[in-house]
Design a protein around this motif. Sequence first.
Motif, PDB file in Angstrom:
ATOM      1  N   PHE A  16     -14.122 -31.441  24.415  1.00  0.00           N
ATOM      2  CA  PHE A  16     -12.768 -32.011  24.753  1.00  0.00           C
ATOM      3  C   PHE A  16     -12.380 -32.988  23.335  1.00  0.00           C
ATOM      4  N   CYS A  17     -11.055 -32.843  23.049  1.00  0.00           N
ATOM      5  CA  CYS A  17     -10.699 -33.734  22.166  1.00  0.00           C
ATOM      6  C   CYS A  17      -9.163 -34.497  22.768  1.00  0.00           C
ATOM      7  N   LEU A  18      -9.089 -35.758  22.377  1.00  0.00           N
ATOM      8  CA  LEU A  18      -7.986 -36.338  22.827  1.00  0.00           C
ATOM      9  C   LEU A  18      -7.045 -36.775  21.555  1.00  0.00           C
ATOM     10  N   GLY A  19      -5.737 -36.917  21.801  1.00  0.00           N
ATOM     11  CA  GLY A  19      -4.771 -37.008  20.734  1.00  0.00           C
ATOM     12  C   GLY A  19      -3.480 -37.357  21.243  1.00  0.00           C
ATOM     13  N   VAL A  20      -2.621 -37.268  20.148  1.00  0.00           N
ATOM     14  CA  VAL A  20      -1.134 -37.700  20.280  1.00  0.00           C
ATOM     15  C   VAL A  20      -0.380 -36.282  19.930  1.00  0.00           C
ATOM     16  N   ASP A  21       0.749 -36.054  20.708  1.00  0.00           N
ATOM     17  CA  ASP A  21       1.498 -34.741  20.460  1.00  0.00           C
ATOM     18  C   ASP A  21       2.454 -35.501  19.696  1.00  0.00           C
ATOM     19  N   ARG A  22       2.586 -35.066  18.459  1.00  0.00           N
ATOM     20  CA  ARG A  22       3.769 -35.513  17.306  1.00  0.00           C
ATOM     21  C   ARG A  22       5.012 -35.282  17.843  1.00  0.00           C
ATOM     22  N   GLU A  23       5.045 -34.213  18.515  1.00  0.00           N
ATOM     23  CA  GLU A  23       6.466 -33.601  18.982  1.00  0.00           C
ATOM     24  C   GLU A  23       7.108 -34.523  20.061  1.00  0.00           C
ATOM     25  N   THR A  24       6.203 -34.944  20.899  1.00  0.00           N
ATOM     26  CA  THR A  24       6.697 -35.720  22.167  1.00  0.00           C
ATOM     27  C   THR A  24       6.185 -37.036  22.169  1.00  0.00           C
ATOM     28  N   GLY A  25       5.347 -37.395  21.284  1.00  0.00           N
ATOM     29  CA  GLY A  25       4.899 -38.873  21.252  1.00  0.00           C
ATOM     30  C   GLY A  25       3.886 -39.001  22.581  1.00  0.00           C
ATOM     31  N   GLY A  26       3.600 -38.240  23.401  1.00  0.00           N
ATOM     32  CA  GLY A  26       2.785 -38.207  24.629  1.00  0.00           C
ATOM     33  C   GLY A  26       1.136 -37.874  24.147  1.00  0.00           C
ATOM     34  N   TYR A  27       0.563 -38.208  25.021  1.00  0.00           N
ATOM     35  CA  TYR A  27      -0.909 -37.686  24.785  1.00  0.00           C
ATOM     36  C   TYR A  27      -1.291 -36.507  25.456  1.00  0.00           C
TER      37      TYR A  27
END
Length: 83
Positions: A16-27
């Motif tokens: 798995f990967c973790l990151g930031v959704d640039r569209e919403t700012g959410g994780y």
Amino acid sequence: MKYRFKNDFVSREHRFCLGVDRETGGYYLSTPVSGVNRAVEWEAYFSVDSEQFARFRADPSAADDFTEDCRTGRNKEILIYPR
């Protein structure tokens, strides 16, 4: 879609990967999922909160049950992409 998701952490061992959704700012947590016959696999993105993000990043094995639920379709309500 290529630029929407920015990986911050990758666990090859736990797939798995973790990151930031640039569209919403959410994780998010992304993980490979497959169809019924498992012949095709694709990356799916699921919303996680800041607590889950921090916990899964600090201890990747803590995400095992969560990612399994994602891979088997039990977390459809938090699916970001693909819809």
